[in-house]
Design a protein around this motif. Sequence first.
Motif, short mmCIF file in Angstrom:
data_model
loop_
_atom_site.label_atom_id
_atom_site.label_comp_id
_atom_site.label_asym_id
_atom_site.label_seq_id
_atom_site.Cartn_x
_atom_site.Cartn_y
_atom_site.Cartn_z
N THR A 3 0.81 -1.21 0.00
CA THR A 3 0.00 0.00 0.00
C THR A 3 0.84 1.27 0.00
O THR A 3 1.13 1.87 1.04
CB THR A 3 -0.97 0.02 1.20
N VAL A 4 1.25 1.67 -1.19
CA VAL A 4 2.06 2.86 -1.36
C VAL A 4 1.24 3.94 -2.06
O VAL A 4 0.22 3.67 -2.71
CB VAL A 4 3.34 2.56 -2.18
N THR A 10 5.54 5.39 -8.24
CA THR A 10 6.30 5.90 -9.38
C THR A 10 7.79 5.89 -9.11
O THR A 10 8.59 5.46 -9.95
CB THR A 10 5.84 7.34 -9.72
N GLU A 11 8.17 6.36 -7.93
CA GLU A 11 9.59 6.39 -7.57
C GLU A 11 10.19 4.99 -7.52
O GLU A 11 11.29 4.75 -8.03
CB GLU A 11 9.75 7.09 -6.21
N LEU A 12 9.47 4.05 -6.91
CA LEU A 12 9.97 2.68 -6.81
C LEU A 12 10.12 2.02 -8.18
O LEU A 12 11.07 1.27 -8.42
CB LEU A 12 9.02 1.84 -5.93
N ILE A 13 9.20 2.32 -9.08
CA ILE A 13 9.29 1.76 -10.43
C ILE A 13 10.46 2.38 -11.19
O ILE A 13 11.27 1.67 -11.79
CB ILE A 13 7.96 2.00 -11.18
N GLU A 311 -1.58 5.32 -17.40
CA GLU A 311 -1.21 6.74 -17.40
C GLU A 311 -0.35 7.09 -16.18
O GLU A 311 0.66 7.78 -16.30
CB GLU A 311 -2.47 7.62 -17.41
N LEU A 312 -0.73 6.60 -15.02
CA LEU A 312 -0.03 6.99 -13.79
C LEU A 312 1.35 6.36 -13.66
O LEU A 312 2.30 7.03 -13.25
CB LEU A 312 -0.88 6.59 -12.57
#
Length: 401
Positions: A3-4, A10-13, A311-312
């Motif tokens: 649960t982020v 986005t940062e982790l990806i 999109e996100l």
Amino acid sequence: MDTVSVEQATELILERIKAIDETEEIEVEDALGRILAEDMRSEFDNPPFDRSPIDGYACRSVDIAGASEERPVRLKVVEEVYAGAYTDREVRKGEAVRIMTGAPVPAGCDCCVRQEDTDYGEEVVRIFRPEKEWGNYCFRGEDFKAGSVLMKKGSRIGFVEMGVLAGMGRGTVPVYRLPRVVILTTGDEVVTPGDPLLPGKIYDSNRMLLTGRLTELGVRPSLVRWVEDRPEAMADTLREAAQKADLILTTGAVSVGKKDIMHEALKMAGAERVFWKVKVKPGMPTLFSVYQGVPVLSLSGNPFGVAAIVELLVRPAIQKMKRDDSVRLVRVKGIMADTFPKPSKGRRLIRAYWENGMFHLPKGLHSNGVLASMIGCNCLIDMRPGDPELKEGAPAEAILL
């Protein structure tokens, strides 16, 4: 990690996504939308000669200084030069050369006279107006000079850049290769479009939705495959796909039902789970893992959830892999033309159409499993946690599609 937030996801990806370093040489005619892997430096002046921008007569400006309707100047026409031709003749006092647009200007000439300002003479031409020195005259290298860097490494090639590359004499161009993206859809209930629709089945819309959106973002999926709802089958497919992928996208089977196989399949394959669940609706059960160095982003099976998470989260990944800022997320602000009656407990995306600063809501349901009401929409309104209902006339912000 579970649960982020969207920003954390986005940062982790992006921490685990690599920009493509490999390059390839492709035909310029196939280079639209690609990213240059080297500076493009011109090897010659363009145009490579002085040329005429008009149809008319090349001559010496001093010879026609007093020309008028009443007292035209007569010049001997010594030659004709068309675009693509060339002459070594040097024009002397009292002479002119019939010249066409794009043709090289002969030596000795310092201007070109429009044919409309003459009597169109073939052996002797009468000129009715003077022309200044270097009038109607394009100099060698007017477009670009030899040795000029016309495009920088990392530039995106558009239609203008294609034209410039052709003008530089380039038949091929070095570019970064495109990301290899694999799409795997799950669900024993889905049927390939075109096949008979049996009882209890639905057509696989996610496959086409993802393929179409990735293509719009400049990436043609390298593999698209349906996988049955067995963890062993998905684990085997992941092992195969990872050998030829920079990114793997899966749809469906990420929640907690009996047929939600992605968790078990990724564990069987030996993948590292980075996060499961994102604080956003739709798309909350999104799962992100890394398998043999390849990022695996597993989306929900609901079509609108797929569209929203593309999109996100997928779009920023594509931007980084392609080195292409043209696919970056763009946000706009506007005023609600309609009312969305539901308050937002958490972050929520709403399909809409943005025009002239106004957000219009489509007719039809806004459910996660409904896709048809998204037809004609060009943005996703971004409701933040705790936002009340969006009333007509209220300000809002959205991500452009």
